[in-house]
Design an enzyme around this catalytic site. Structure first.
Site, PDB file in Angstrom:
ATOM      1  N   HIS A  51      -4.544   3.825  -3.877  1.00 60.56           N
ATOM      2  CA  HIS A  51      -4.514   2.503  -3.255  1.00 60.56           C
ATOM      3  C   HIS A  51      -5.940   2.066  -2.954  1.00 60.56           C
ATOM      4  CE1 HIS A  51      -3.582  -0.727  -0.372  1.00 60.56           C
ATOM      5  NE2 HIS A  51      -2.385  -0.751  -0.936  1.00 60.56           N
ATOM      6  N   ASP A  68       4.447   1.025  -3.890  1.00 60.28           N
ATOM      7  CA  ASP A  68       4.975   0.443  -5.122  1.00 60.28           C
ATOM      8  C   ASP A  68       5.658   1.480  -6.010  1.00 60.28           C
ATOM      9  OD1 ASP A  68       3.981  -2.254  -4.694  1.00 60.28           O
ATOM     10  OD2 ASP A  68       1.994  -1.406  -4.998  1.00 60.28           O
TER      11      ASP A  68
END
Length: 432
Positions: free
Chosen positions: A310, A367
């Site tokens: 991330h 996600d």
């Protein structure tokens, strides 16, 4: 917020010193105040992507990427997901505090009363191609709300804004569901007064006259929590777009439309769709997990392992653990197996115990799981980003409102470092 006057010094050409203030925020993190830099020195800073630049002060969301912390208005994301529903979290972000029972009931009532769409908006939907991308339709329909529900200038601006906020929060859900129905060539299903926010959305998507659809409590709970996980994430691309457009004094509908368009990009809202495409590709090509890991490590292979790592979090994404638990809940309630989930779980197990990924802080992010959960709930991949937008909407609204009350309130106007040619003379077209 604490401001230390002249606490830092920038030394420029010729040894000229420029003294700047240092701001310590409520969490103890420091920033250098350069608001006077260009005016007093002629210099600007160069910061591609604004990754080192604070564009505003905000009390809405706090992230500590090194420690894996995410909080809305001071509340930890895990506690909010456990103890609140999406409407409570939306109220928190927009109003600044969690609602009591009476306020929660009243807010739900306002949302229900404003959930219907103007009858003429249906004609807009019917003119879109069935294979039109849902995000394009969503952006256009949100922008069109300002035409069907214009601002009432003769009323109290703050009262009118509260109505506009509630209207948008409710109607965007209806627009999202109608977008799906248009894709499927189905008649629209109206929202019902006796369904909750999330149950209404699922019913508007999946109910038909021949299936007797009833929203699954497990699916309603999962959707509530997934929307909470996406409700805000500090100054990300789409939120910054909302604030930037809002700084021009554009209305809320226009500003949120900018957020929808920014979220549309594959590097932002399309990440969980990329995960699903990757998992389906692994399944269709019959790749082993060993081969997938090998390809992900290779510098010469264009293959990308989506859903790991991330931009902000340098440890485990705090939302990922919650999202994984929801995935397992939905799977258990279905009584079925899912090959894509099996691939994902094996991939997670291998990657999180591999030194290559550990050394690079490549842990599963939110996600990695959300797409699988939506998939098991029967939601098509093309709608994933639309649901992301539904979740992020309260955060966008909160940031828009925060900017409206910002005493600084300057229109966003970044500078640039020019790389073009020097002054040139225009040669007549006959001599070129």
């Amino acid at each position: 917020m604490k401001i230390e006057k002249n606490a830092a010094t920038i030394i420029l050409d010729g040894g000229k010193e420029f003294h700047v203030n240092v701001i310590t925020d409520s969490m103890g993190e420091k920033s250098i105040d350069i608001t006077r830099l260009r005016k007093e020195t002629g210099y600007i800073t160069y910061d591609p992507g604004f990754v080192n630049t604070g564009s505003c002060t905000s009390s809405i969301c706090y992230i500590n990427g090194e420690k894996g912390i995410l909080r809305y208005r001071g509340y930890d994301i895990a506690e909010l997901a456990e103890k609140c529903d999406f409407i409570e979290v939306a109220y928190l972000l927009i109003k600044g505090r969690l609602p009591n029972t009476e306020e929660r009931i009243g807010y739900q009532k306002m949302l229900n009363e404003n959930s219907l769409l103007h009858v003429n908006m249906r004609n807009f939907f019917r003119e879109y191609p069935h294979d039109g991308h849902p995000m394009g339709i969503l952006a256009a329909m949100v922008a069109s709300l300002s035409a069907f529900y214009p601002e009432l200038e003769d009323k109290d601006p703050e009262e009118n804004l509260d109505l506009t906020v509630t209207r948008l929060l409710s109607k965007m859900r209806t627009i999202a569901a109608f977008t799906y129905r248009q894709m499927c060539g189905l008649d629209f299903v109206e929202p019902l007064y006796n369904y909750s926010y999330c149950a209404n959305f699922l019913n508007m998507m999946f109910h038909t006259s021949v299936n007797n659809y009833m929203p699954s409590p497990v699916h309603v709970n999962a959707l509530n929590k997934l929307l909470i996980l996406h409700a805000d994430h500090e100054q990300n691309c789409s939120t910054s777009a909302v604030r930037l457009v809002g700084s021009s004094d554009a209305n809320l509908y226009a500003s949120v439309t900018a957020g929808v368009c920014a979220l549309w990009g594959s590097k932002h809202g399309g990440a969980n769709q990329a995960v699903m495409d990757m998992l389906q590709s692994i399944q269709q090509e019959g790749l082993s997990i060993d081969k997938v890991i090998e390809r992900a490590k290779s510098k010469d292979d264009p293959f990308r392992l989506y859903g790991f790592g991330h931009r902000v979090y340098k440890t485990f994404d705090p939302r990922a653990k919650i999202a994984k638990a929801l995935t397992m809940d939905v799977l258990k309630s279905s009584g079925k197996t899912d090959k894509l989930l099996d691939i994902a779980l094996e991939l997670e197990e291998r990657a999180t115990h591999d030194d290559y990924f550990i050394e690079r802080n490549l842990y599963p992010n939110v996600d990695f799981y959300t797409g699988i959960t939506f998939h098991m709930m029967g939601i098509p991949v093309s709608m994933f980003t639309v649901l992301f937008a539904m979740g992020r909407l309260p955060g966008w609204i909160a940031h828009y409102l925060e900017w409206r009350h910002d005493p600084y309130q300057k229109i966003g106007r970044p500078r640039q470092v020019y790389s073009g040619p020097e002054a040139r003379e225009v040669v007549p077209i006959t001599e070129r």
